[in-house]
Design a protein around this motif. Structure first.
Motif, short mmCIF file in Angstrom:
data_model
loop_
_atom_site.label_atom_id
_atom_site.label_comp_id
_atom_site.label_asym_id
_atom_site.label_seq_id
_atom_site.Cartn_x
_atom_site.Cartn_y
_atom_site.Cartn_z
N HIS A 176 -105.55 -57.26 -13.01
CA HIS A 176 -104.77 -56.20 -13.62
C HIS A 176 -104.09 -56.39 -14.50
O HIS A 176 -103.00 -55.55 -15.30
N TYR A 352 -96.58 -54.52 -11.03
CA TYR A 352 -97.47 -54.33 -10.06
C TYR A 352 -97.08 -54.64 -9.22
O TYR A 352 -95.82 -55.72 -9.26
N PHE A 423 -99.03 -49.25 -8.24
CA PHE A 423 -99.05 -49.79 -9.21
C PHE A 423 -97.77 -48.93 -10.32
O PHE A 423 -97.27 -47.59 -9.97
#
Length: 430
Positions: A176, A352, A423
């Motif tokens: 990510h 995140y 997220f």
């Protein structure tokens, strides 16, 4: 199915392939790890539990058998402070992997014995000297070359925090982020054990850890704070806001080393006001001291004779506090532990949050232990599984984030600690 939805293994004999493991320790975390090892007998073919008191190992075996598992588990007595005793046991049993769930004081003696006997090593907490409430990885990292030359693997800090917190970070970095800038590890226990004062793991280790000065990393420097001086409310999933306190925690040391783009790294843990009040009284009375004091005790032979003995106040306090292994039955509520991360991906700032929530009563139904023991014992087993399967296996001394996080993350979902992601949400921490 198990109480946590994991398929139970077939009853009967261990399957005759793959891994032979020795677990040292017989507390709450070891109890959970033992249950999980038995549940995964397609990976763990032979299993021994050893501790200073063999009867505690036998109690774990009985608890497992009482749940319907018929695995053949061996038990042994060993003093983990004694390298020669450890070497005798390791040479006799010849495990492929030693899972160290004893006290942090004993990490180095167990590592020495593993080196001498050609055994691989895994633990859940880094070394801490008895005479000083101070922990860091330097003592264990110093063994890296010795383990490399011996062709042995040592995996450090494979509990939840440290452990899963590092794996969560590695997973975030792999999938990510191009760069991680801020890392906040947040640990909330919103459970209630219905005791006036009790610790969720070994009271001696717990109180030593909490009464240390806080430490966090910012812009290439370590910044020290007074114990529990920095705090703020943080909201936890399914729990709500809880006052959270900045602490020193060992995984920050390895994570900022392995992810040099990190600009700020902190660890936060929740404490209730009643707990903090009792802790303050304990400190003010001198019961958190770890040095010896002289005490005049009466000889237990009815003679009235008195003798002077040396005792460590914190060790005496441990003896009279509730046993963490016995908290589970009346423990309700849940834990929530995760990583809140800010960084960049493809030039864009991202946030995140990855976390697990664990209910104390579900952990108790499965293993007889509360959720704090469960969240440490399950990752210890998974780390051992990663090694036995050859997924996490390379000579040297390593922290968990040095390995591929994906297979571990997959097993968390299968073994009772499912994780969740948010997220681009509000991290509540700047």
């Amino acid at each position: 199915m198990s109480p946590r939805g994991t398929p139970l293994p077939k009853r009967g004999r261990w399957r005759l392939h793959m891994g032979k493991v020795l677990m040292i320790g017989a507390g709450g975390v070891a109890t959970v790890a033992a249950f999980k090892i038995v549940q995964n007998n397609d990976t763990f073919t032979e299993f021994m539990i050893a501790s200073r008191r063999k009867e505690k190992c036998d109690e774990i075996v009985k608890a497992i058998h009482d749940k319907g598992y018929q695995a053949d588990i061996k038990t042994a007595q060993v003093d983990a402070d004694d390298v020669e005793q450890l070497k005798t046991l390791l040479n006799d049993y010849k495990p492929e992997l030693v899972i160290n769930l004893a006290l942090p004081y004993q990490d180095l003696t167990i590592m020495e014995a593993c080196l001498a006997c050609g055994c691989n090593y895994l633990d859940t907490a880094n070394y801490e000297p008895r005479e000083e409430a101070h922990f860091e990885y330097s003592w264990q990292w110093a063994y890296k070359e010795k383990f490399e030359k011996a062709g042995l693997t040592a995996i450090l800090g494979c509990g939840f925090d440290p452990g899963v917190s590092g794996i969560f970070t590695a997973y975030a970095a792999k999938h990510h982020f191009d760069e991680i800038h801020n890392l906040d590890i947040v640990d909330c226990n919103a459970g209630n054990h219905h005791k006036a004062f009790a610790t969720n793991f070994n009271p001696e280790i717990n109180i030593r850890e909490i009464t240390q000065k806080g430490l966090y990393y910012q812009d290439g420097k370590w910044i020290e704070t007074e114990p529990l001086e920095v705090h703020q409310p943080i909201s936890y999933p399914n729990i709500g806001p809880r006052e959270s306190y900045l602490m020193h925690h060992e995984e920050l040391e390895s994570l900022v080393k392995n992810y040099p783009s990190i600009k700020k790294a902190r660890f936060w843990m929740t404490f209730g006001q009643q707990y903090l009040t009792y802790l303050d009284v304990i400190q003010n009375l001198g019961m958190s001291r770890i040095d010896e004091v002289e005490y005049e005790a009466e000889v237990a032979d009815g003679s009235g004779k008195k003798v002077k003995v040396n005792i460590v106040p914190l060790q005496f306090l441990k003896a009279v506090l509730p046993n963490p292994q016995e908290l589970g039955e009346n423990y309700d509520g849940e834990t929530s532990i995760g990583c809140r991360i800010r960084g960049t991906k493809d030039g864009q700032e991202k946030t995140y949050y990855v976390y697990n929530n664990c209910k104390h009563q579900e952990a108790y139904k499965e293993t007889g232990m509360q959720g704090v023991s469960y969240t440490t014992g399950v990752p210890a087993m998974i780390g051992a599984m990663m090694f036995i399967k050859g997924i996490w296996k390379k000579p040297g001394v390593w922290n968990v984030e040095d390995f591929d996080p994906d297979p571990f993350m997959e097993q968390l979902n299968k073994q009772g600690l499912p994780w969740h992601e948010v997220f681009d949400g509000d991290l509540e921490l700047s």
